[in-house]
Design a protein around this motif. Structure first.
Motif, PDB file in Angstrom:
ATOM      1  N   TYR A  85       0.830  -1.218   0.133  1.00 13.80           N
ATOM      2  CA  TYR A  85      -0.147  -0.175   0.065  1.00 13.80           C
ATOM      3  C   TYR A  85       0.858   1.417   0.170  1.00 13.80           C
ATOM      4  O   TYR A  85       0.699   2.207  -0.593  1.00 13.80           O
ATOM      5  N   TRP A  86       1.877   1.265   0.834  1.00 11.43           N
ATOM      6  CA  TRP A  86       2.677   2.526   1.019  1.00 11.43           C
ATOM      7  C   TRP A  86       3.642   2.822  -0.172  1.00 11.43           C
ATOM      8  O   TRP A  86       3.754   3.923  -0.599  1.00 11.43           O
TER       9      TRP A  86
ATOM     10  N   THR B  32       1.178   4.042  -2.664  1.00  9.58           N
ATOM     11  CA  THR B  32       0.799   5.170  -2.537  1.00  9.58           C
ATOM     12  C   THR B  32       1.822   6.304  -2.703  1.00  9.58           C
ATOM     13  O   THR B  32       1.585   7.436  -3.372  1.00  9.58           O
ATOM     14  N   SER B  33       2.929   5.896  -2.297  1.00  8.54           N
ATOM     15  CA  SER B  33       4.174   7.044  -2.440  1.00  8.54           C
ATOM     16  C   SER B  33       4.354   7.055  -4.095  1.00  8.54           C
ATOM     17  O   SER B  33       4.548   8.457  -4.174  1.00  8.54           O
TER      18      SER B  33
ATOM     19  N   GLU C 254       2.266   7.003  -6.406  1.00  6.87           N
ATOM     20  CA  GLU C 254       1.083   7.740  -6.999  1.00  6.87           C
ATOM     21  C   GLU C 254       1.103   9.221  -6.358  1.00  6.87           C
ATOM     22  O   GLU C 254       0.878  10.065  -7.279  1.00  6.87           O
ATOM     23  N   PHE C 255       1.202   9.656  -5.270  1.00 12.03           N
ATOM     24  CA  PHE C 255       1.206  10.820  -4.842  1.00 12.03           C
ATOM     25  C   PHE C 255       2.337  11.676  -4.804  1.00 12.03           C
ATOM     26  O   PHE C 255       2.229  12.919  -4.782  1.00 12.03           O
TER      27      PHE C 255
ATOM     28  N   LEU D 276      -4.218  16.521  -0.502  1.00  9.36           N
ATOM     29  CA  LEU D 276      -3.998  15.145  -1.002  1.00  9.36           C
ATOM     30  C   LEU D 276      -2.900  14.558   0.311  1.00  9.36           C
ATOM     31  O   LEU D 276      -3.218  13.467   0.605  1.00  9.36           O
ATOM     32  N   MET D 277      -2.007  15.263   0.654  1.00 12.74           N
ATOM     33  CA  MET D 277      -1.099  14.672   1.883  1.00 12.74           C
ATOM     34  C   MET D 277      -2.038  14.519   2.937  1.00 12.74           C
ATOM     35  O   MET D 277      -1.588  13.570   3.541  1.00 12.74           O
TER      36      MET D 277
ATOM     37  N   GLU E 219      -5.022  13.952   3.306  1.00  9.56           N
ATOM     38  CA  GLU E 219      -6.051  12.647   3.143  1.00  9.56           C
ATOM     39  C   GLU E 219      -5.216  11.261   3.291  1.00  9.56           C
ATOM     40  O   GLU E 219      -5.731  10.662   4.024  1.00  9.56           O
ATOM     41  N   ILE E 220      -3.987  11.348   2.830  1.00  8.59           N
ATOM     42  CA  ILE E 220      -3.124  10.195   2.736  1.00  8.59           C
ATOM     43  C   ILE E 220      -2.718  10.055   4.154  1.00  8.59           C
ATOM     44  O   ILE E 220      -2.467   8.757   4.644  1.00  8.59           O
ATOM     45  N   TYR E 221      -2.136  10.947   4.798  1.00  4.44           N
ATOM     46  CA  TYR E 221      -1.676  10.536   6.253  1.00  4.44           C
ATOM     47  C   TYR E 221      -2.614  10.791   7.367  1.00  4.44           C
ATOM     48  O   TYR E 221      -2.616  11.701   8.044  1.00  4.44           O
TER      49      TYR E 221
END
Ligand SMILES: N[C@@H](CCC(=O)N[C@@H](CS)C(=O)NCC(=O)O)C(=O)O
Length: 185
Positions: free
Chosen positions: A110-111, A114-115, A117-118, A180-181, A183-185
């Protein structure tokens, strides 16, 4: 496109592990960390992004996006940091970083995903806007040269905003990146 057929043929001769990277790059750092954790000897090719050492045919002949990091392993070129990690794990399985529970493996996947993609619209937007935009600012002629070498549309749009004197990143871009950041964290 993890494995690349380089047009810069000089790297086909390389033996061992060679890493093209830059000091302040988080994508480079994750590869350096894995190399160190595995205690693998590697040859450093430091690319100075401030000096635009990534924007020339020689380097685009290794990495078609002109980005760091790029790995050359016995003449095989691998790009994209997450793909480089997977490649190194396959080639040098000991000590293994996949020997974890399924649950942990899912978190790792996942990480990493995700890393990846963003990175462009999150971290890179914030970092460039807040700290390095001035350092990396390019003249229009330099941007055009970059545009000739770059092919990826999302990157081109990003660079157009970052470098063209008539566009630039806006507060709106950075607000989007901050959302965005968060939302992710
Ligand atoms: N998805 C790529 C992103 C690589 C990337 O954007 N690298 C940045 C440094 S963190 C870079 O090379 N920037 C130079 C530029 O934008 O011209 C990866 O994970 O390797």
């Amino acid at each position: 496109m993890p494995i690349v057929e380089p047009t810069n043929k000089s790297v086909l001769e390389y033996e061992g592990i060679h890493l093209y990277h830059t000091d302040r790059s988080n994508c480079s750092a994750r590869v350096r960390l894995l190399l160190e954790e595995k205690e693998l000897p590697w040859v450093s090719h430091h690319i100075n992004l401030n000096e635009k050492e990534n924007i020339n045919e020689e380097y685009f002949g290794i990495n078609p996006k002109g980005l760091v990091p790029s790995l050359v392993h016995d003449g095989t070129v691998v790009v994209e940091s997450n793909d480089i990690l997977a490649y190194l794990e396959d080639k040098y399985p000991e000590p293994g970083f996949r020997e974890v529970s399924d649950e942990d493996q899912q978190k790792i996947d996942y990480w990493l995903k995700t890393s990846g993609e963003f990175h462009l619209m999150g971290i890179k937007t914030l970092q460039y806007f807040k700290s390095v935009a001035k350092l990396l600012e390019k003249l229009d002629a330099e941007y055009n040269r970059y545009g000739e070498l770059k092919t990826d549309p999302a990157q081109l749009e990003f660079y157009a905003k970052k470098w063209c004197t008539w566009l630039k990143l806006t507060e709106e871009d950075t607000a989007g990146a901050t959302r965005l950041m968060n939302e992710i964290y």
